[in-house]
Write an enzyme that holds these catalytic residues in place. Structure first.
Site, PDB file in Angstrom:
ATOM      1  N   TYR A  11       0.793  -1.230   0.000  1.00 16.62           N
ATOM      2  CA  TYR A  11       0.000   0.000   0.000  1.00 16.62           C
ATOM      3  C   TYR A  11       0.825   1.281   0.000  1.00 16.62           C
ATOM      4  CZ  TYR A  11       1.048  -0.623   4.970  1.00 16.62           C
ATOM      5  OH  TYR A  11       1.695  -0.831   6.171  1.00 16.62           O
ATOM      6  N   GLY A  12       2.134   1.189  -0.118  1.00 18.19           N
ATOM      7  CA  GLY A  12       2.968   2.386  -0.040  1.00 18.19           C
ATOM      8  C   GLY A  12       4.049   2.405  -1.100  1.00 18.19           C
ATOM      9  N   THR A  13       5.296   2.377  -0.664  1.00 19.37           N
ATOM     10  CA  THR A  13       6.425   2.527  -1.586  1.00 19.37           C
ATOM     11  C   THR A  13       6.647   1.311  -2.476  1.00 19.37           C
ATOM     12  OG1 THR A  13       8.070   1.708   0.003  1.00 19.37           O
ATOM     13  CG2 THR A  13       7.580   4.092   0.036  1.00 19.37           C
ATOM     14  N   LEU A  14       5.885   0.233  -2.263  1.00 23.22           N
ATOM     15  CA  LEU A  14       5.972  -0.944  -3.132  1.00 23.22           C
ATOM     16  C   LEU A  14       4.944  -0.908  -4.267  1.00 23.22           C
ATOM     17  CD1 LEU A  14       6.539  -3.601  -0.359  1.00 23.22           C
ATOM     18  CD2 LEU A  14       8.154  -3.052  -2.190  1.00 23.22           C
ATOM     19  N   GLU A  81      10.640  -4.191   5.551  1.00 26.20           N
ATOM     20  CA  GLU A  81       9.666  -3.723   6.537  1.00 26.20           C
ATOM     21  C   GLU A  81      10.154  -3.853   7.982  1.00 26.20           C
ATOM     22  OE1 GLU A  81       7.652  -2.033   5.142  1.00 26.20           O
ATOM     23  OE2 GLU A  81       6.849  -2.962   3.335  1.00 26.20           O
TER      24      GLU A  81
END
Length: 152
Positions: A11-14, A81
């Site tokens: 849900y973010g930088t991936l 993470e």
């Protein structure tokens, strides 16, 4: 301990177009499709977001590892993470199983999917609940204007 080979909800930088997508996911996935994580809130972090359990929905992507890439991808994402194991005191995130909903406007036909999700660890969650900034609408990609197009 052998891990259940579940897809991942990112849900973010991936996400596609974000700085960690190509570094960690390119060539290691079979499928990436838009999805949402119900029962969660998204918070701003220091250049990356945190999702926590809450009364909202987080937008992201459901990522399925390519054949033969699952173990490598799991290790890479755990390292990224800062996940050291269940409830480890130095975890930045906890890797947990949640039900994710693929978006109805993208095939194959939608239905609930169990997936690994990295949620903020307990201490981080406590801090976010008391002084964090919620990302409106739960979509990391809408928190700021898109990057300017590259020139050749």
């Amino acid at each position: 301990m052998t891990q259940v080979p579940l897809p991942f909800f990112v849900y973010g930088t991936l996400l596609p177009g974000e700085h960690n997508h190509d570094r960690f996911l390119r060539g290691r996935t079979r499928d990436e499709r838009p999805a949402v994580l119900p029962g969660a809130l998204l918070y701003e972090g220091p250049g990356y977001p945190y999702a926590i359990d809450g009364h909202g929905t987080v937008s992201g992507a459901l990522v399925t590892a390519a054949p033969g890439s699952y173990t490598e991808l799991l290790r890479l994402l755990d390292d990224l993470e800062e996940y050291l194991g269940p409830d480890h005191p130095r975890n930045l995130y906890e890797r947990v199983v949640r039900t994710v909903l693929p978006r109805a406007d993208h095939p194959p036909p939608p239905g609930p999917v169990r997936a690994w999700v990295y949620l903020a660890a307990t201490a981080v969650t406590r801090s976010l609940r008391t002084g964090g900034t919620v990302v409106p609408g739960g979509d990391w990609l809408t928190r700021r204007p898109p990057p300017a197009p590259r020139t050749p």
